[in-house]
Structure formats: structure tokens, C-alpha cells
Design an enzyme around this catalytic site. Structure first.
Site, mmCIF file in Angstrom:
data_model
loop_
_atom_site.group_PDB
_atom_site.id
_atom_site.type_symbol
_atom_site.label_atom_id
_atom_site.label_comp_id
_atom_site.label_asym_id
_atom_site.label_seq_id
_atom_site.Cartn_x
_atom_site.Cartn_y
_atom_site.Cartn_z
ATOM 1 N N HIS A 20 -47.759 -75.636 -57.041
ATOM 2 C CA HIS A 20 -46.570 -76.434 -57.319
ATOM 3 C C HIS A 20 -45.373 -75.936 -56.500
ATOM 4 O O HIS A 20 -45.093 -74.745 -56.481
ATOM 5 C CB HIS A 20 -46.260 -76.380 -58.813
ATOM 6 C CG HIS A 20 -45.163 -77.287 -59.229
ATOM 7 N ND1 HIS A 20 -44.255 -76.949 -60.190
ATOM 8 C CD2 HIS A 20 -44.805 -78.530 -58.802
ATOM 9 C CE1 HIS A 20 -43.400 -77.937 -60.361
ATOM 10 N NE2 HIS A 20 -43.707 -78.907 -59.518
ATOM 11 N N ASP A 28 -43.811 -84.791 -35.719
ATOM 12 C CA ASP A 28 -44.047 -85.447 -34.438
ATOM 13 C C ASP A 28 -44.407 -84.372 -33.414
ATOM 14 O O ASP A 28 -44.404 -83.177 -33.718
ATOM 15 C CB ASP A 28 -42.835 -86.289 -34.021
ATOM 16 C CG ASP A 28 -41.544 -85.496 -33.850
ATOM 17 O OD1 ASP A 28 -41.595 -84.287 -33.515
ATOM 18 O OD2 ASP A 28 -40.473 -86.086 -34.060
ATOM 19 N N HIS A 96 -30.871 -82.866 -39.407
ATOM 20 C CA HIS A 96 -32.081 -82.461 -38.677
ATOM 21 C C HIS A 96 -32.136 -80.952 -38.431
ATOM 22 O O HIS A 96 -33.206 -80.342 -38.567
ATOM 23 C CB HIS A 96 -32.174 -83.222 -37.354
ATOM 24 C CG HIS A 96 -33.449 -82.980 -36.620
ATOM 25 N ND1 HIS A 96 -34.684 -83.274 -37.153
ATOM 26 C CD2 HIS A 96 -33.684 -82.472 -35.387
ATOM 27 C CE1 HIS A 96 -35.625 -82.957 -36.277
ATOM 28 N NE2 HIS A 96 -35.049 -82.471 -35.197
ATOM 29 N N TYR A 118 -37.425 -88.349 -34.913
ATOM 30 C CA TYR A 118 -37.271 -87.841 -36.283
ATOM 31 C C TYR A 118 -38.450 -88.188 -37.199
ATOM 32 O O TYR A 118 -38.284 -88.287 -38.409
ATOM 33 C CB TYR A 118 -35.948 -88.310 -36.896
ATOM 34 C CG TYR A 118 -34.767 -87.907 -36.053
ATOM 35 C CD1 TYR A 118 -34.306 -86.594 -36.084
ATOM 36 C CD2 TYR A 118 -34.138 -88.815 -35.217
ATOM 37 C CE1 TYR A 118 -33.234 -86.197 -35.294
ATOM 38 C CE2 TYR A 118 -33.068 -88.433 -34.421
ATOM 39 C CZ TYR A 118 -32.626 -87.119 -34.467
ATOM 40 O OH TYR A 118 -31.567 -86.732 -33.681
ATOM 41 N N ALA A 119 -39.625 -88.344 -36.639
ATOM 42 C CA ALA A 119 -40.819 -88.631 -37.436
ATOM 43 C C ALA A 119 -41.402 -87.313 -37.951
ATOM 44 O O ALA A 119 -42.443 -86.841 -37.497
ATOM 45 C CB ALA A 119 -41.842 -89.409 -36.615
ATOM 46 N N ASN A 120 -40.668 -86.711 -38.886
ATOM 47 C CA ASN A 120 -41.048 -85.437 -39.495
ATOM 48 C C ASN A 120 -40.757 -85.528 -40.979
ATOM 49 O O ASN A 120 -39.743 -86.098 -41.383
ATOM 50 C CB ASN A 120 -40.212 -84.290 -38.908
ATOM 51 C CG ASN A 120 -40.276 -84.235 -37.406
ATOM 52 O OD1 ASN A 120 -41.310 -83.949 -36.839
ATOM 53 N ND2 ASN A 120 -39.154 -84.518 -36.763
#
Length: 129
Positions: A20, A28, A96, A118-120
Site C-alpha cells: 500500500h 515516456d 513537472h 508529459y506522458a508520465n
């Protein structure tokens, strides 16, 4: 041989070890990987595998209680951001630079071939009970 779920043995190992609030990152191909954080590099070529392909598959195998994204995704990558807004899981945003700092706490960074901005995402593990 495993019949279902994530077949990649390194990802399956990490998912099985999560507790947990542990965090993993789907990234990316440009996100820096902090020293000391394991990187599972799935990138084959630009766009392959895509962020969405990896994200979708991980959600079938992992209990997620929260997503953490870069604030910049709202304007710079609205298609991927919209996909998070459609989920029934709380989503939090950080600048970011702070997101990159936060990745140092992850158990693993899974690097995709994604090459859109920003594909994270940081996935925070939940519990199934």
C-alpha cells in the site's frame, strides 16, 4: 507459462511486490531515471509501445489508489490527460520538475516508446480490501 495479466517478468515481479502506497512510474521515452531507481525499458522505437498500451495493461493487474501527473499535461497533452479524467481514481497534479523529483521514490520506472509531451504518471498502489 502464465495465462493472463502482465507477461513481462520484470513488471510482474514488481507488481507482485507492491504494498500500500508504493509507487511505480509509467514514463515516456524522455523522462530521466533517477540513480538507484530500477528502470524496465520497454521502448522499441518512437511510439512503441505507447504510453496508453502500457497504462491500460497495468491497470488490469494493479490496484491503484491515485494518479500523479505533471500540471503541464493539461495543456500540452490533453488527449492523455482526458483519459485520466475519465477514471474513477483520484488524480493529483504537480509541476513537472516536482514530478521528476517524486520519481526518485518509485520502486520502478517503466519506460515506454511514447514521444508525446508529459506522458508520465506515478501510480500509487492501493489495497484490494
Amino acid at each position: 507459462m502464465k495465462k493472463q495479466g502482465v507477461l513481462n517478468r520484470d513488471i510482474a515481479r514488481v507488481l507482485a511486490s507492491l504494498g500500500h502506497t508504493d509507487q511505480i512510474v509509467i514514463a515516456d521515452c524522455g523522462l530521466p531515471v533517477p540513480l538507484g531507481v530500477e528502470c524496465i525499458d520497454l521502448s522499441l522505437k518512437y511510439g512503441v509501445p505507447s504510453f496508453l498500451d502500457v497504462f491500460t495493461e497495468l491497470l488490469t493487474d494493479m490496484e491503484v489508489e491515485a494518479f500523479i501527473l505533471a500540471e503541464e499535461i493539461k495543456e500540452e497533452n490533453p488527449l492523455i490527460n482526458q483519459m485520466f479524467e475519465l477514471q474513477a481514481i483520484p488524480t493529483y497534479y504537480l509541476p513537472h520538475e516536482k514530478l521528476k523529483t517524486e520519481t526518485s521514490k518509485a520502486k520502478v520506472i517503466i519506460r515506454t516508446g511514447e514521444c508525446t509531451p508529459y506522458a508520465n504518471v506515478i501510480l500509487r498502489a492501493g489495497v484490494i480490501f
